[in-house]
Design a protein around this motif. Sequence first.
Motif, PDB file in Angstrom:
ATOM      1  N   ILE A  98       0.648  -1.224   0.146  1.00  0.00           N
ATOM      2  CA  ILE A  98      -0.121   0.258   0.037  1.00  0.00           C
ATOM      3  C   ILE A  98       0.870   1.200  -0.108  1.00  0.00           C
ATOM      4  CG2 ILE A  98      -1.585   1.256   1.325  1.00  0.00           C
ATOM      5  CD1 ILE A  98      -2.752  -1.207   0.077  1.00  0.00           C
ATOM      6  N   GLU A  99       1.838   1.349   0.954  1.00  0.00           N
ATOM      7  CA  GLU A  99       2.697   2.492   0.843  1.00  0.00           C
ATOM      8  C   GLU A  99       3.673   2.636  -0.266  1.00  0.00           C
ATOM      9  OE1 GLU A  99       4.200   3.145   4.990  1.00  0.00           O
ATOM     10  OE2 GLU A  99       2.523   1.636   5.706  1.00  0.00           O
ATOM     11  N   GLY A 100       3.980   1.499  -0.710  1.00  0.00           N
ATOM     12  CA  GLY A 100       4.772   1.558  -1.905  1.00  0.00           C
ATOM     13  C   GLY A 100       4.093   2.163  -3.012  1.00  0.00           C
ATOM     14  N   MET A 101       2.590   1.837  -3.146  1.00  0.00           N
ATOM     15  CA  MET A 101       1.863   2.530  -4.287  1.00  0.00           C
ATOM     16  C   MET A 101       1.727   3.878  -3.885  1.00  0.00           C
ATOM     17  SD  MET A 101      -2.220   1.762  -4.737  1.00  0.00           S
ATOM     18  CE  MET A 101      -2.289  -0.073  -4.417  1.00  0.00           C
ATOM     19  N   ALA A 102       1.713   4.311  -2.816  1.00  0.00           N
ATOM     20  CA  ALA A 102       1.509   5.524  -2.703  1.00  0.00           C
ATOM     21  C   ALA A 102       2.943   6.607  -2.806  1.00  0.00           C
ATOM     22  CB  ALA A 102       1.198   6.021  -1.161  1.00  0.00           C
ATOM     23  N   ALA A 103       3.716   5.927  -2.563  1.00  0.00           N
ATOM     24  CA  ALA A 103       5.129   6.522  -2.918  1.00  0.00           C
ATOM     25  C   ALA A 103       5.295   6.621  -4.582  1.00  0.00           C
ATOM     26  CB  ALA A 103       6.156   5.600  -2.510  1.00  0.00           C
ATOM     27  N   ALA A 104       4.989   5.755  -5.224  1.00  0.00           N
ATOM     28  CA  ALA A 104       5.008   5.771  -6.755  1.00  0.00           C
ATOM     29  C   ALA A 104       4.281   6.824  -7.197  1.00  0.00           C
ATOM     30  CB  ALA A 104       4.547   4.423  -7.299  1.00  0.00           C
ATOM     31  N   ARG A 105       3.116   6.682  -6.696  1.00  0.00           N
ATOM     32  CA  ARG A 105       1.958   7.999  -7.208  1.00  0.00           C
ATOM     33  C   ARG A 105       2.470   9.399  -6.886  1.00  0.00           C
ATOM     34  NH1 ARG A 105      -2.778   7.680  -9.337  1.00  0.00           N
ATOM     35  NH2 ARG A 105      -3.140   9.773  -8.444  1.00  0.00           N
ATOM     36  N   THR A 106       3.207   9.359  -5.929  1.00  0.00           N
ATOM     37  CA  THR A 106       3.921  10.678  -5.368  1.00  0.00           C
ATOM     38  C   THR A 106       4.958  11.179  -6.260  1.00  0.00           C
ATOM     39  OG1 THR A 106       3.437  10.640  -3.071  1.00  0.00           O
ATOM     40  CG2 THR A 106       5.129  11.890  -3.581  1.00  0.00           C
ATOM     41  N   ALA A 107       5.848  10.278  -6.676  1.00  0.00           N
ATOM     42  CA  ALA A 107       6.940  10.446  -7.464  1.00  0.00           C
ATOM     43  C   ALA A 107       6.462  10.918  -8.894  1.00  0.00           C
ATOM     44  CB  ALA A 107       7.848   9.168  -7.647  1.00  0.00           C
ATOM     45  N   ALA A 149       4.685  12.829   4.922  1.00  0.00           N
ATOM     46  CA  ALA A 149       4.895  13.732   3.766  1.00  0.00           C
ATOM     47  C   ALA A 149       4.828  13.401   2.404  1.00  0.00           C
ATOM     48  CB  ALA A 149       6.117  14.514   4.189  1.00  0.00           C
ATOM     49  N   ILE A 150       5.304  12.298   2.227  1.00  0.00           N
ATOM     50  CA  ILE A 150       5.389  11.518   1.037  1.00  0.00           C
ATOM     51  C   ILE A 150       3.955  11.097   0.555  1.00  0.00           C
ATOM     52  CG2 ILE A 150       5.956   9.482  -0.176  1.00  0.00           C
ATOM     53  CD1 ILE A 150       8.826   9.492   1.420  1.00  0.00           C
ATOM     54  N   TYR A 151       3.327  10.514   1.548  1.00  0.00           N
ATOM     55  CA  TYR A 151       1.754   9.708   1.152  1.00  0.00           C
ATOM     56  C   TYR A 151       0.917  11.156   0.965  1.00  0.00           C
ATOM     57  CZ  TYR A 151       4.242   5.833   3.347  1.00  0.00           C
ATOM     58  OH  TYR A 151       5.281   4.880   3.421  1.00  0.00           O
ATOM     59  N   ALA A 152       1.081  12.229   1.520  1.00  0.00           N
ATOM     60  CA  ALA A 152       0.271  13.308   1.542  1.00  0.00           C
ATOM     61  C   ALA A 152       0.288  13.965   0.071  1.00  0.00           C
ATOM     62  CB  ALA A 152       0.705  14.679   2.514  1.00  0.00           C
ATOM     63  N   ALA A 153       1.280  13.759  -0.760  1.00  0.00           N
ATOM     64  CA  ALA A 153       1.611  14.115  -1.979  1.00  0.00           C
ATOM     65  C   ALA A 153       0.902  13.026  -3.280  1.00  0.00           C
ATOM     66  CB  ALA A 153       2.966  14.445  -2.357  1.00  0.00           C
ATOM     67  N   CYS A 154       0.431  12.216  -2.650  1.00  0.00           N
ATOM     68  CA  CYS A 154       0.166  10.819  -3.480  1.00  0.00           C
ATOM     69  C   CYS A 154      -1.154  11.339  -4.445  1.00  0.00           C
ATOM     70  CB  CYS A 154      -0.245   9.626  -2.893  1.00  0.00           C
ATOM     71  SG  CYS A 154      -1.736   9.343  -2.059  1.00  0.00           S
ATOM     72  N   GLY A 155      -2.155  12.402  -3.774  1.00  0.00           N
ATOM     73  CA  GLY A 155      -3.254  12.687  -4.638  1.00  0.00           C
ATOM     74  C   GLY A 155      -4.652  11.684  -4.427  1.00  0.00           C
ATOM     75  N   LEU A 156      -4.386  10.625  -3.587  1.00  0.00           N
ATOM     76  CA  LEU A 156      -5.635   9.908  -3.523  1.00  0.00           C
ATOM     77  C   LEU A 156      -5.867   9.953  -1.990  1.00  0.00           C
ATOM     78  CD1 LEU A 156      -4.513   6.927  -5.668  1.00  0.00           C
ATOM     79  CD2 LEU A 156      -6.184   8.743  -6.178  1.00  0.00           C
ATOM     80  N   ALA A 157      -6.893  10.681  -1.493  1.00  0.00           N
ATOM     81  CA  ALA A 157      -7.431  10.763  -0.133  1.00  0.00           C
ATOM     82  C   ALA A 157      -7.585   9.200   0.453  1.00  0.00           C
ATOM     83  CB  ALA A 157      -8.565  11.584   0.143  1.00  0.00           C
ATOM     84  N   PRO A 158      -8.634   8.537  -0.009  1.00  0.00           N
ATOM     85  CA  PRO A 158      -8.872   6.994   0.345  1.00  0.00           C
ATOM     86  C   PRO A 158      -7.393   6.244   0.486  1.00  0.00           C
ATOM     87  CG  PRO A 158     -10.340   7.524  -1.500  1.00  0.00           C
ATOM     88  CD  PRO A 158      -9.292   8.690  -1.522  1.00  0.00           C
ATOM     89  N   LEU A 159      -6.563   6.433  -0.262  1.00  0.00           N
ATOM     90  CA  LEU A 159      -5.256   5.728   0.015  1.00  0.00           C
ATOM     91  C   LEU A 159      -4.745   6.281   1.312  1.00  0.00           C
ATOM     92  CD1 LEU A 159      -3.272   3.649  -0.944  1.00  0.00           C
ATOM     93  CD2 LEU A 159      -2.132   5.329  -2.501  1.00  0.00           C
ATOM     94  N   GLN A 160      -4.625   7.434   1.448  1.00  0.00           N
ATOM     95  CA  GLN A 160      -3.951   8.239   2.518  1.00  0.00           C
ATOM     96  C   GLN A 160      -4.748   7.448   3.909  1.00  0.00           C
ATOM     97  OE1 GLN A 160      -3.297  12.368   2.197  1.00  0.00           O
ATOM     98  NE2 GLN A 160      -3.579  12.162   0.088  1.00  0.00           N
ATOM     99  N   GLU A 161      -6.049   7.493   3.953  1.00  0.00           N
ATOM    100  CA  GLU A 161      -6.942   6.939   4.907  1.00  0.00           C
ATOM    101  C   GLU A 161      -6.552   5.561   5.325  1.00  0.00           C
ATOM    102  OE1 GLU A 161     -10.834   7.604   3.921  1.00  0.00           O
ATOM    103  OE2 GLU A 161     -10.785   9.789   3.822  1.00  0.00           O
ATOM    104  N   VAL A 162      -6.396   4.728   4.221  1.00  0.00           N
ATOM    105  CA  VAL A 162      -5.948   3.270   4.618  1.00  0.00           C
ATOM    106  C   VAL A 162      -4.515   3.337   5.208  1.00  0.00           C
ATOM    107  CG1 VAL A 162      -5.390   1.091   3.556  1.00  0.00           C
ATOM    108  CG2 VAL A 162      -7.144   2.401   2.726  1.00  0.00           C
TER     109      VAL A 162
END
Length: 233
Positions: A98-107, A149-162
């Motif tokens: 899950i967190e890897g997905m968020a980091a990829a989207r942030t990049a 800080a990394i996950y906040a930039a991923c652009g997906l609020a539901p993913l941040q909640e998970v």
Amino acid sequence: MTSTLALAELPQLDRRTLADTAYEALADLLAAGRLAPGDRLSLRQSAAALGVSVMPVREAVSRLVADGVLEVAPTRAIRVPIMTARDFRALAETRMAIEGMAAARTAEHRSKADLAAIRRAEAAFRAEAESAEPDRTRAVRLNRDLHFAIYAACGLAPLQEVIARLWLKAGPVINLDLRAHPERLLQGFALRRHAEALVAIEARDGPAAAAALAADIREAADFILSRGGLRDA
């Protein structure tokens, strides 16, 4: 062990949203690693620390129990659950995905402002970890701040909640480990993986960012499991 010292850091609450704010304050203690597995949480002490009555704190604790991040012991005491090695391994694997997905989207989607915030958070953690006598409690919090800080930039609020819910369970175990084994901070595994994640995010390299975050989580989990501090079943 009691949670008196951790509770002393809680802010006084705005009375307009007492239950929600109590939930957020207690959740922050868990995610930031200020409470460890087995720590007890007193409703009265929590209410006093927050400057409110017991009722909103009781409601907040009930929500955290429903979330599975607090439990009611046979003695009726409220405490942080003691996680098994199997459950912790499953939690780590879930976080890696899950967190890897968020980091990829942030990049791939981060803005200049996002990148500046991530750089500041990485520098703050690095400064603490490389200090002559790092404050382990502060290091746990700064590590959490960098990840979010990394996950906040991923652009997906539901993913941040998970992710936030996963950290409610992970924070206490990380705190327990650093209390018992400060050498993990000194070995610098997290510093290297954080630096790799930052470089990948700067380069907009999603797969590399995901790999760095997953490796950070995996190495921390492997270290914790190797020390045998979690129960077997």
